[in-house]
Design a protein around this motif. Structure first.
Motif, short mmCIF file in Angstrom:
data_model
loop_
_atom_site.label_atom_id
_atom_site.label_comp_id
_atom_site.label_asym_id
_atom_site.label_seq_id
_atom_site.Cartn_x
_atom_site.Cartn_y
_atom_site.Cartn_z
N TYR A 1 1.22 -1.35 -0.01
CA TYR A 1 0.25 -0.44 -0.12
C TYR A 1 1.24 1.49 -0.07
O TYR A 1 1.64 1.28 0.84
CB TYR A 1 -1.07 -0.28 1.16
CG TYR A 1 -1.86 0.98 1.27
CD1 TYR A 1 -3.38 1.65 0.86
CD2 TYR A 1 -1.48 2.67 2.23
CE1 TYR A 1 -3.74 2.54 0.53
CE2 TYR A 1 -2.08 3.63 2.03
CZ TYR A 1 -3.35 3.90 1.21
OH TYR A 1 -4.77 4.26 1.10
N VAL A 2 0.95 2.02 -0.82
CA VAL A 2 1.69 3.08 -1.03
C VAL A 2 0.01 4.77 -1.23
O VAL A 2 -0.45 4.64 -2.14
CB VAL A 2 2.16 3.43 -2.13
CG1 VAL A 2 2.83 5.25 -2.27
CG2 VAL A 2 3.04 2.30 -2.63
N TYR A 3 0.41 5.08 -0.43
CA TYR A 3 -1.07 6.40 -0.18
C TYR A 3 -0.55 7.20 -1.47
O TYR A 3 0.14 7.67 -0.93
CB TYR A 3 -1.30 6.50 1.32
CG TYR A 3 -1.96 7.76 1.25
CD1 TYR A 3 -3.00 8.01 0.82
CD2 TYR A 3 -1.67 9.48 1.45
CE1 TYR A 3 -3.89 8.92 0.96
CE2 TYR A 3 -2.10 10.32 1.44
CZ TYR A 3 -3.72 10.31 1.14
OH TYR A 3 -4.28 11.34 1.00
N GLN A 4 -1.41 8.00 -1.70
CA GLN A 4 -1.30 8.80 -2.97
C GLN A 4 -2.30 9.88 -3.09
O GLN A 4 -3.89 9.10 -3.05
CB GLN A 4 -0.81 8.62 -4.24
CG GLN A 4 0.34 7.84 -4.67
CD GLN A 4 0.90 7.73 -5.85
OE1 GLN A 4 0.08 6.56 -7.04
NE2 GLN A 4 1.25 8.61 -6.10
N ASP A 5 -2.69 10.80 -2.36
CA ASP A 5 -4.39 11.56 -2.61
C ASP A 5 -4.05 11.81 -3.78
O ASP A 5 -3.48 12.43 -4.95
CB ASP A 5 -4.10 12.49 -1.43
CG ASP A 5 -3.19 14.08 -1.86
OD1 ASP A 5 -3.45 14.80 -2.63
OD2 ASP A 5 -2.02 13.82 -1.96
N THR A 6 -5.78 12.20 -4.32
CA THR A 6 -6.30 12.25 -5.71
C THR A 6 -5.33 13.97 -6.34
O THR A 6 -5.20 14.23 -7.84
CB THR A 6 -7.90 12.56 -5.76
OG1 THR A 6 -7.89 13.86 -4.78
CG2 THR A 6 -7.76 11.23 -5.25
N GLU A 7 -4.98 14.89 -5.37
CA GLU A 7 -4.34 15.72 -5.47
C GLU A 7 -3.20 15.65 -5.79
O GLU A 7 -2.28 16.75 -6.44
CB GLU A 7 -4.84 17.76 -5.37
CG GLU A 7 -5.77 17.42 -4.68
CD GLU A 7 -6.38 18.13 -5.79
OE1 GLU A 7 -6.33 18.38 -6.59
OE2 GLU A 7 -7.64 17.28 -6.59
N GLY A 8 -2.24 14.92 -5.81
CA GLY A 8 -0.84 14.94 -5.38
C GLY A 8 -0.75 15.51 -4.56
O GLY A 8 0.66 15.92 -4.36
N ALA A 9 -0.74 15.69 -3.44
CA ALA A 9 -0.63 17.21 -2.25
C ALA A 9 0.68 16.55 -0.75
O ALA A 9 0.80 17.05 -0.53
CB ALA A 9 -0.96 18.16 -1.73
#
Length: 195
Positions: free
Chosen positions: A57-65
């Protein structure tokens, strides 16, 4: 009752500091109790054999922030759970404490890699480096103590493609990482040999 993926029950502990008869400070902690051990190459959680079915699991938010989005993570974890996985491996860096609160409440086990990508045998003989590594490991152990879902603390050794880690060195690393029958050390050894 003990915490497990099938029954992720937690407890709310509340501590308060009282001066005279007035509370001056308080602290609330959600936690759970469980025991982990290996026996005859099998993993036991609360004295019951368990098979890990995991995914990276690598967390990435949809905005890339890089900002933590609880709803997005909850959706990810529910999706992971619905596909039959009971564990996630989190690589390189710890997550926001809300992540572990969610894995605690959903009963998803975490294998948390330490962010020590350049760990070498030389670090074990350099007292300054060893002190920094020990401090770093202690911060991860604190996360593991607070969250029953954190089952393992791992070292990524795959950056050392040309090195062979000796069994005594791995034993020394194991002693740094292991603890209290609440988690176990593991190693990401992509294409490595252990002598």
């Amino acid at each position: 009752p003990r915490w497990s993926p099938a029954s992720p029950r937690g407890f709310q502990l509340f501590f308060s500091l009282i001066q005279g008869e007035q509370p001056v400070d308080g602290y609330r902690l959600r936690t759970g109790f469980r025991k982990v051990r290996f026996q005859q190459n099998r993993l036991f959680l609360n004295d019951r054999a368990i098979l890990l079915k995991g995914i990276n699991y690598v967390y990435q938010d949809t905005e890339g922030a890089g900002l933590f989005d609880r709803d997005l993570v909850l959706q990810d974890l529910l999706n992971i759970r619905s596909r039959g996985f009971n564990a996630v491996r989190i690589a390189f860096f710890p997550q926001n404490s809300q992540f572990y609160n969610l894995t605690d409440s959903l009963g998803i086990l975490c294998l948390q890699d330490l962010s020590l990508p350049l760990f070498t045998e030389t670090n074990l003989t350099d007292s300054l480096q060893l002190a920094r590594i020990s401090q770093h490991i202690q911060s991860f152990q604190k996360i593991a103590r607070r969250h029953p879902s954190v089952l393992g603390i791992g070292l990524n050794l795959f950056y050392m493609a040309d090195q062979i880690m000796s069994a005594p060195v791995l034993a020394q690393i194991n002693n740094l990482v292991s603890g209290e029958q609440r988690w176990f050390p593991y190693y990401s050894l992509f294409g490595k040999e252990i002598s």
